[in-house]
Every structure is written in structure tokens, then in C-alpha cells.
Scaffold this motif. Structure first.
Motif, PDB file in Angstrom:
ATOM      1  N   UNK A 108     -96.088  -2.547   9.803  1.00 37.71           N
ATOM      2  CA  UNK A 108     -97.223  -2.468   8.893  1.00 37.71           C
ATOM      3  C   UNK A 108     -98.260  -3.561   9.148  1.00 37.71           C
ATOM      4  N   UNK A 109     -97.945  -4.485  10.042  1.00 38.92           N
ATOM      5  CA  UNK A 109     -98.870  -5.590  10.288  1.00 38.92           C
ATOM      6  C   UNK A 109    -100.100  -5.105  11.039  1.00 38.92           C
ATOM      7  N   UNK A 110    -101.278  -5.617  10.634  1.00 35.82           N
ATOM      8  CA  UNK A 110    -102.545  -5.286  11.282  1.00 35.82           C
ATOM      9  C   UNK A 110    -103.141  -6.565  11.840  1.00 35.82           C
ATOM     10  N   UNK A 111    -103.348  -6.585  13.136  1.00 33.98           N
ATOM     11  CA  UNK A 111    -103.898  -7.784  13.774  1.00 33.98           C
ATOM     12  C   UNK A 111    -105.310  -8.055  13.273  1.00 33.98           C
ATOM     13  N   UNK A 112    -105.604  -9.322  13.007  1.00 30.02           N
ATOM     14  CA  UNK A 112    -106.933  -9.739  12.547  1.00 30.02           C
ATOM     15  C   UNK A 112    -107.343  -9.035  11.252  1.00 30.02           C
ATOM     16  N   UNK A 113    -106.366  -8.810  10.351  1.00 30.33           N
ATOM     17  CA  UNK A 113    -106.664  -8.085   9.114  1.00 30.33           C
ATOM     18  C   UNK A 113    -107.734  -8.798   8.293  1.00 30.33           C
ATOM     19  N   UNK A 114    -107.650 -10.118   8.187  1.00 32.34           N
ATOM     20  CA  UNK A 114    -108.629 -10.852   7.384  1.00 32.34           C
ATOM     21  C   UNK A 114    -110.036 -10.649   7.917  1.00 32.34           C
ATOM     22  N   UNK A 115    -110.210 -10.747   9.240  1.00 32.47           N
ATOM     23  CA  UNK A 115    -111.537 -10.588   9.827  1.00 32.47           C
ATOM     24  C   UNK A 115    -112.063  -9.172   9.624  1.00 32.47           C
TER      25      UNK A 115
END
Length: 812
Positions: A677-684
Motif C-alpha cells: 500500500x506504500x506510495x513513493x513520494x506520497x507527501x510531494x
């Protein structure tokens, strides 16, 4: 195909409401300066006629965005598998254009942000072209192949058939390509479109006009421009600058007007324009009233050897027997030569020889050369000058680019929307470059003395009132959430590069989705959301010290804490974020990093490290702090930033008082994110899509925290505060664990309570008991009263011994 490309094709596009523009022949670059204006409007009939006659042989392009209603997916790879994967994801477009490689596909424009997809090796895969971009249309000649661009149909024939991509097209493309096994570069996404405040844009334009005027005048020798080249450069600069912002376009005429104003001012003080300054100047510009005035003033001043000789002889003949008159003529000609930028050192040497040969007064060439150089550098040697008057001249020069102030140990300059910090070296170099040639400013010590005077002249607090608020690109927002014009009186030190729009407060859907994934299963979810909203609000408004709490995101790794901190960090410009750990707060120079910051993002707390209670409370409360920059005088300032931590550990301090413990607000993060479920650069990604909405949502929490005079405290906060009291006050842990004492009315012998506490620590808690004196203090920190009874023994009031239970605990 005829070579009258633009002349033949443009009318078809215009009749369909498509704002086609001329490009340079066999190039992709627009032939006009303000082409981006036609992303939102059609060219007038007069403009169209001018283009048809002036650019008939040029290529043809289309500004994309609202007016055309068209966006382009430009596939820029020769990898057939990736191309097939992209086409499998994208809706089928009725219009396809082919140039050198890849293809361009047309879709309906829906306000999407521009973005690029790159492979992990940096290779461009595709690009979304929307507002601020233009596409080369078929029929144009490709600059590399020399062949025409081709398409399967005319765009104007299929406008009503263009499919939608959706505003989330970038995320969908990234996710689908990832599923198909293609790796994308982390930095491939476009940054959000920054909005630059109107006042700041104007200041930047003024500064650029000043630079161009110095180049035209020959003062700045880094480049060489004629006036017409400088005017064109201003237009191109405005176009490039405007492409980075949204909102109202800049008017390049204002920049040109400033350029001409600076040139006229330089002529008024005696400077001259170099030869060729007006080369290839079109008649329409020659007729400009300011340029006509510049030409009239500039024409008679230009010197060569013959003109200098003629003028000098004529000047001396006014009183041929007067040595004083001769000296005056020598000084005047030297001044004229120094002000004339086309007079070289060799030319002036020849003029000195001429003056020496034609007059009976002894000509001191070293003295004249010194005078010549001094005037050329803008400083006439004057024994009456002082460091104060020199500093005044420097200040006047610097403030043409924005008001200067000195506060909190450093210089600040108004940028049009906020004050920006100036390094002392910048001011020093401005002094060194501005005052050469005066006998009172020749050495390092002289320049430093002038800078010191400037400090005193500019000494003024940034915030001249007591107004709290935050700078957005479209204005300063006070606590009533009304947008006002930027003004130096607010003392703002940064500007958020986007507009404030209160209507977006309920719109950060992806941000809410992220928070729901972290907290949605928690019974205090609503209260956590309210607390976070208040925490963001006081951070943005820089009023966190009023409520005297630091913020801790608590939980194990992989639960989303870092994502939240990165969202906050990405909302703010870099100069609004500090990263100073509390272990550094008492150091000599370190607190200067907090000046002007809205958020101090401290990161992890140490597992075994302790926090100094006194300094921690002072900084969190915003008490005055004494600090200094290296090599400068000390000063006092009040930090106004909020302090954010994310940690697996609760804070530890030698200060067991509630004063330390109650200065925390804690939000739990308990749910680990699964790897799938992890999304790379989710905050950005979240900030790029929703920063305006997140800020608007945050500000809606401001009135609640003001009305409550404190934060909403979710159940997780209360639970962690209890844990903190146990960790930081072993007496509290003892009273919680033992059944031998009960709080309430009555009193208990303090020595007996201490003995039971010491036994508990050694035999139950497996720890070392504190001294009796420290034990008394820790009881008082828990709001118990410790005093002597009439016979002189210490008693604890408000604590009653439950008979039999304490002894039972010992025997157990």
C-alpha cells in the motif's frame, strides 16, 4: 504544401476558435513575445492581419489551455513496449501528430497541471502539455528533419470528439505503468505551479530593468546589449517569468518603462551612453517620448579626441590668462571623459597629453587619473565625505530594489510581498562595489565601517505592529481570514507560493484519504483531525508560542508520521522551516536558525537522551532568547515557530514538573502501512495536487483554537500524557502502582511515604530512588503540599495512607 505555412493554415484554426500563433520559420519557438497570453484569449482581427503579413512563411503553433480547450500527451520515446503500454492506458484520441519520433495526442483540457514521466535513467517517456505550453501544428517544418509534421486529420475537424483524461491522469499513469512493471524516476513529476505575488513580481522586474540599464550603459560588462536588445530581453524575461506563475500576466511595458527611467537618471547625473547603444532601434521605438529625450541628452555628450580638444580649447579661451580657469577646464574635461563610457583608459591618457601640451599649468597625471577613476566608479573624491554620508548613498541605491531594515541581528530587504534576509557579505560587497574611489572607503575596514553605519540607519523591527497572519501569493491573511494587500508593516519573512481560497477548505480529498488510512479505525478520529487542523493553523500563523505546546507524532516506524511532517515541510518555503533539535537550543549560535521560521521540524527524539526542561519551556513559550551570529554582536529575539517531532519514544527530561509535561500535544500513529500500500513520494504528490486546499482547511481551525484558548485533546493525547508522567516522575508511577496510599483529604508522614517509595523502586520498579529532597519536589510537582507539622516532621497533605495495604505490599 506551400511554403506560406502560417498564412495558409492559421485562418482555419481561428475560425474554429483555436488561437493559433506564428512560430519562427523551421523552428519550434514562437515568433512573438507575449504568445502565452493567447492561452486564455483569441488574437484580435488586427493582430491576425499583422501576423499574416509579417509571419506568412513561419511555422504554426497552438497555445494550449483554457481558450483552445486542448491538452496534448506528447509521447517522446522510441521504446515500442513503453509506447504500447502508454497507449493501452490512454483513451484513444482522434488526432495524432508525428514529427521526428514518438507522437502527440490531443485531449480535452480540464485544468490539469503539467507533468513529465521519466524512466529511472532520466530518459523522457512522455509529457503532459497544458496551460503555459504550446504545440507545433502539422504543416510546420521540423527543425531537425527538414520535413513537415504530419497528422491523421485536421485538429479543427475533431475538436468535439476529443476525449477526457481526468484531472488525476498523472497518478493513474504512474500507478498503471508500475503495475505493468515499468520503473519511473522519482523526480519525474512536475512541481506545482508556483504563484508569485504581484508586488514581488514588480520588484523582480525593477531589479531586472536595473541590470539591463547597467548593461546598456556599459557599467555592467558581463553582457553587451543595445537598447533594442535590452527591450527584447525584457519582453522575453517577462514571458519566461510569467510562465512560472498563474494569475494575472505581467506587463512588459512596465519593465521597459523602468529600463528607460534608469537610463534617463544615469544621463542626468552625467553618465554617457556608449557608441552603438541605439543600433537597429526600430522607428516606433525612436518615436517613444522617453527615448527621444534620451537621444537628445546623449547626442552632444559623446566624446572623442577631436571633440575633447575642441571643447578644451574653447573652455580655456573664455579666460586665457587665468590659471584658475584652466584648472577648472581640466577638471571639467576629466569629469566629462569619466562619465562617457566609450572613453577608454588609453583615450583618456591621450587627452591628458593634449591638456598638458596646451596649457601652462602643470598637469599632474596621477591626480587626474585618480579623479577620472573615482568619477567613473560613481564616487567623486571629497574630503568632506563621512562614513555616514557614504552609507546614506549606499542605502538610497539599495532601496531602489526594496526597503532595507536591520532586525534580529541581520539585514532584511522588502521583496514586494515579504522581507528576505540579506547576508552581511551581500551588503558588504554592495558597499565595496559602490564606493570605490573615495578616500574614506578604500580598505576592508572602511567597507566594514560603512556596513556598521548601515546597520544603525536601518535598525527597525520587521513587525511594526502586533498583527498575526500569513502571506499568500494573493495577499496577507489576518486572523479574520480576509485577504489584504501585502505591506511591509506586517513584517512577513516568507510568502507561500500559492493563493488563499477559502472555498477550497473542504477539498483536500487525497490528504483526508491519507489521514483516514492512518486514523480512520481509531475511536477518537474526529478529535485527532480537529487537533491536527489546529496545529497546522497555529504553525502557519506563527502563533504556536501563545499556546505553549510542542507537537509529537508518536508511534512506531512505517505508520505515516514522516509523511505528515513532509506534507507540512512541502507546504512552506525552505526559509520558513528550521531543523533544530532541542539538544541544540542552549548552544551559543544555534537559535539563530529559528529566526523567521514558522515550523521547526525536529525529527526523532533520542531514545535515552534528555531534554533540558528550562530551555525547552522558554523556546516553546516564545520567551526572549539571547543569541548571536558568529562574529557579530549578540541580540535578543522571540522564536515564533511551532516545534514538531515524530518519534518512537516519549520525551524524557530531568524536569519532572508538569510544566514540562503539559507543554506537549501528542497524536498517536498506530497502524503500520503495508508494503503493497506504500506510495513513493506520497507527501510531494499530495501537496502538488492539494496544497491550496490543505492550507485553506488548516486555517478553518484557527478560530476554534482561539475560542478554546487551547487545542482539542484527543483520547490518545491523554493516554500518552499519563505515560509521560510515569516516565518523567517516578513518584507519580509509585503512587499509581501502590495500593497503600490514596489521594484526597488528610495527610501522611512524608518520611514514611518516602521509605515506601524507596522500597517500591528497589524491589518492584527495579530502579534507583531519588533523594528525599528531590522526592519532596516531585510530590509538589504533582500538586501535593509538603510542610512541617507542629512537632517538626514533614507531612504530605492530600495523601492518605490506607492502613494495612502498604505493609502487605512490603511483605508480598
Amino acid at each position: 504544401m506551400t511554403d506560406l505555412i502560417f498564412h495558409t493554415l492559421a485562418p482555419y484554426y481561428w475560425s474554429a476558435g483555436l488561437p493559433a500563433i506564428p512560430l519562427l520559420p523551421r523552428q519550434k519557438r514562437p515568433a512573438i513575445i507575449q504568445w502565452s497570453a493567447f492561452a486564455t484569449q483569441m488574437p484580435s482581427n488586427e493582430v491576425r492581419e499583422h501576423w499574416l503579413s509579417s509571419f506568412a512563411h513561419g511555422n504554426i503553433g497552438l497555445p494550449l489551455g483554457p481558450q483552445a480547450g486542448v491538452a496534448i500527451i506528447d509521447i517522446d520515446t522510441v521504446d515500442e513496449e513503453i509506447t504500447a503500454a502508454l497507449l493501452d492506458i490512454l483513451p484513444t484520441s482522434p488526432w495524432k501528430r508525428v514529427g521526428k519520433k514518438g507522437m502527440a495526442l490531443a485531449y480535452r483540457f480540464q485544468g490539469q497541471k503539467n507533468f513529465k514521466l521519466r524512466g529511472v535513467d532520466g530518459e523522457m517517456l512522455m509529457e503532459f502539455l497544458g496551460n503555459g505550453n504550446q504545440v507545433v501544428l502539422p504543416g510546420s517544418i521540423h527543425p531537425d528533419t527538414g520535413r513537415p509534421y504530419e497528422s491523421n486529420t485536421h485538429l479543427w475537424e475533431v475538436l468535439d470528439q476529443l476525449p477526457d483524461l481526468g484531472v488525476d491522469i498523472e497518478a493513474r499513469l504512474r500507478n498503471r505503468l508500475g503495475v505493468k512493471g515499468y520503473s519511473l524516476a522519482a523526480g519525474g513529476r512536475s512541481a506545482p505551479l508556483d504563484v508569485i505575488a504581484a508586488g514581488e513580481r514588480d520588484v523582480q522586474m525593477i531589479r531586472h530593468a536595473g541590470y539591463l540599464s547597467r548593461v546598456v550603459m556599459g557599467i555592467d560588462k558581463s553582457r553587451s546589449f543595445s537598447l533594442f536588445e535590452a527591450i527584447q530581453h525584457m519582453y522575453h524575461w517577462v514571458e519566461a517569468f510569467t510562465a512560472k506563475v498563474s494569475g494575472d500576466a505581467m506587463d512588459p511595458e512596465k519593465g521597459v518603462a523602468k529600463l528607460l527611467e534608469f537610463l534617463a537618471r544615469d544621463l542626468e547625473i552625467g553618465r554617457t551612453l556608449p557608441r552603438g547603444w541605439d543600433i537597429e532601434l526600430p522607428q516606433e521605438w525612436q518615436d517613444h517620448p522617453t527615448i527621444r529625450a534620451i537621444q537628445e541628452r546623449a547626442a552632444p555628450v559623446s566624446l572623442d579626441h577631436d571633440k575633447a580638444t575642441e571643447w578644451f580649447v574653447s573652455c580655456m579661451m573664455e579666460d586665457p590668462d587665468s590659471d584658475a580657469k584652466t584648472v577648472q577646464c581640466i577638471e571639467q574635461l576629466t569629469s566629462k571623459a569619466a562619465m562617457d563610457r566609450h572613453v577608454s583608459d588609453a583615450m583618456f591618457d591621450a587627452m591628458m597629453n593634449m591638456m598638458s601640451a596646451r596649457c601652462r599649468v602643470k598637469v599632474s597625471k596621477p591626480v587626474l587619473k585618480k579623479l577620472f577613476n573615482g568619477i567613473r566608479n560613481g564616487n567623486v573624491p571629497d574630503q568632506e565625505q563621512t562614513h555616514y554620508t557614504i552609507a546614506g548613498c549606499v542605502l538610497e541605491s539599495m532601496e531602489t530594489e526594496g526597503e532595507l531594515r536591520h532586525d534580529a541581528g541581520q539585514f532584511w530587504q522588502w521583496s514586494g510581498s515579504c522581507f528576505q534576509a540579506l547576508d552581511d557579505n551581500q551588503v558588504y560587497m554592495h558597499v565595496a562595489n559602490s564606493v570605490t574611489g573615495t578616500p574614506l572607503a578604500r580598505r576592508d575596514g572602511d567597507y566594514a565601517a560603512v556596513v556598521n553605519v548601515l546597520r544603525r540607519m536601518c535598525q527597525r523591527p520587521l513587525n511594526s505592529g502586533d498583527v498575526a497572519g500569513i502571506n499568500f501569493a494573493n495577499g496577507f491573511v489576518e486572523m479574520d481570514l480576509v485577504v489584504r494587500e501585502h505591506n511591509p508593516s506586517y513584517g512577513a519573512t516568507f510568502t507561500l507560493p500559492f493563493n488563499y481560497n477559502r472555498d477550497l477548505a473542504s477539498a483536500p480529498a487525497r490528504f483526508f484519504e491519507y489521514l483516514t488510512s492512518c486514523w480512520g479505525h481509531e475511536p477518537d478520529f474526529e478529535h485527532r483531525m480537529m487537533a491536527l487542523q489546529e496545529m497546522f493553523a497555529v504553525t502557519l500563523f506563527k502563533i504556536a508560542p501563545r499556546f505553549q505546546r510542542a507537537f509529537l507524532l508518536f508511534g512506531r516506524s512505517g505508520t505515516g508520521k514522516t509523511v505528515l511532517l513532509n506534507i507540512l515541510r512541502a507546504l512552506l518555503p525552505p526559509n520558513a522551516v528550521a531543523e533544530l533539535k532541542p539538544t541544540k537550543w542552549a548552544e551559543r549560535f544555534a537559535p539563530t536558525r529559528l529566526i523567521g521560521a514558522a515550523a521547526n521540524i525536529c525529527g526523532e527524539l533520542p531514545e535515552n537522551g534528555t531534554i533540558g526542561g528550562d530551555v525547552f519551556k522558554e523556546v516553546v513559550e516564545g520567551s526572549p532568547i539571547e543569541t548571536e551570529f558568529k562574529g557579530k554582536d549578540g541580540f535578543s529575539f522571540r522564536p515564533v515557530c511551532a516545534h514538531w517531532f515524530a518519534s518512537n519514544y516519549l520525551p524524557i527530561s530531568q524536569d519532572s514538573s508538569r510544566g514540562f509535561i503539559r507543554r506537549w500535544l501528542i497524536l498517536d500513529f498506530n497502524k503500520p502501512v503495508r508494503d503493497e500500500d506504500k506510495i513513493e513520494n506520497l507527501a510531494e504528490i499530495i501537496v502538488a495536487e492539494e496544497r491550496e486546499a490543505i492550507a485553506a482547511w488548516a486555517l478553518e481551525g484557527l478560530h476554534r483554537v482561539l475560542d478554546q484558548r487551547g487545542y482539542t485533546k484527543p483520547a490518545c493525547h491523554d493516554k500518552r500524557m499519563g505515560s509521560m508522567r510515569r516516565i518523567n516522575n517516578s513518584v507519580h508511577a509509585f503512587l499509581e502502582d501502590t495500593r497503600g496510599y490514596a489521594p484526597g483529604v488528610g495527610e501522611a508522614p512524608c518520611r514514611q511515604v518516602y521509605d515506601d517509595y524507596a522500597f517500591h523502586m528497589r524491589d518492584v520498579g527495579r530502579g534507583k530512588p531519588v533523594s528525599f529532597e528531590r522526592f519532596v519536589q516531585m510530590l509538589e510537582d504533582l500538586d501535593f503540599e509538603v510542610s512541617r507539622n507542629p512537632v517538626g516532621d514533614f507531612v504530605v497533605r492530600g495523601l492518605t495512607k490506607v492502613m494495612g495495604l502498604a505493609n502487605a505490599a512490603r511483605s508480598a
